[in-house]
Enzyme design. Sequence first.
Site, PDB file in Angstrom:
ATOM      1  N   ASN A   1      -2.852   1.977  10.986  1.00 16.30           N
ATOM      2  CA  ASN A   1      -3.568   2.423   9.784  1.00 16.30           C
ATOM      3  C   ASN A   1      -4.067   1.161   9.090  1.00 16.30           C
ATOM      4  OD1 ASN A   1      -4.557   3.686   7.516  1.00 16.30           O
ATOM      5  ND2 ASN A   1      -2.555   3.982   6.573  1.00 16.30           N
ATOM      6  N   PRO A   2      -5.235   0.668   9.515  1.00 14.47           N
ATOM      7  CA  PRO A   2      -5.725  -0.624   9.024  1.00 14.47           C
ATOM      8  C   PRO A   2      -6.475  -0.475   7.701  1.00 14.47           C
ATOM      9  CG  PRO A   2      -7.290   0.286  10.556  1.00 14.47           C
ATOM     10  CD  PRO A   2      -6.165   1.300  10.452  1.00 14.47           C
TER      11      PRO A   2
ATOM     12  N   PHE B   1       0.839  -1.194   0.000  1.00  9.45           N
ATOM     13  CA  PHE B   1       0.000   0.000   0.000  1.00  9.45           C
ATOM     14  C   PHE B   1       0.877   1.248   0.000  1.00  9.45           C
ATOM     15  CE2 PHE B   1      -2.440   3.250   2.345  1.00  9.45           C
ATOM     16  CZ  PHE B   1      -3.615   3.265   1.624  1.00  9.45           C
TER      17      PHE B   1
END
Length: 291
Positions: free
Chosen positions: A198-199, A103
């Site tokens: 920060n899932p 990500f």
Amino acid sequence: MMPDQEHPRETVDRTRLAAELAAAVAELGAAGVASPRVDAELLAAHALGVARGRLLLIDTMRTAEAERFRSLVAERARRVPLQHLLGSAAFRHVELAVGDGVFVPRPETELLAGWGIERTGPGALVVDLCSGSGAIAVSVADETGAGRVIAVERSAAALPWLRRNASAYPVVEVVAGDVTDPGLLSELHGAVDVLLCNPPYVPDGTAVPPEVSEHDPAEAVFGGGDGLVVIRPVIELAAALLKPGGHVGIEHDDVHGAAVPDLLRADGRFTEVTAHDDLTGRSRYATARRR
């Protein structure tokens, strides 16, 4: 034979940088890229091997540089993430290696990282859950005197990027693990000073830009039907890991401005529950303190 006939001066074909940039801005704008001028300048600087600020001092590009630039612009117009093309993503004061499988960190997460950094004292034990590229963990190690920073990530594709980015910081330990596992880091129960996460939190089915839908790993973006499937066990884990008075901060979707603080209050083991907005005024992360 005259000397200059024996060794003729090499001629290098060049093209005007301003014209190349204008064409790139038009192409990227037509493709729906949100910041076509900025992206074009960053790609031009990358093709030239200079900092973006140096473009003001450059009039022309060699043919090979122009071809490289046009190729990069074409990829960006196909909505390949800018950071993948540059090979790195800026985050606070560090540059992180990123690419397929991990990500790309977003600027809004810098706010959560900064909140945690302000609460990290010398020698502190910090845990970064869903670490991805390691943006939060590396920033904590870079900006504080933390004694130990544990970066947890489950994705086999993301772990090499995390290890690469963490390798320059001896205090950062990479742990391959799933944050929904209640036994994760059980040896640290009641010992953690600061826990940040920060899932994946975007509700399933939410429309996202092509850079996200086609390039960011879905498991790092989507968080179930309501977007809270990972956040719920993270709150449970945070309550177990934090020492009394320890701090937790969790990023969430802008639709969760009330839901995540409510979950923290409902747990019963947290106080000082606070909702935070990002720089655009959207709900972005929630924080609390362990009773």
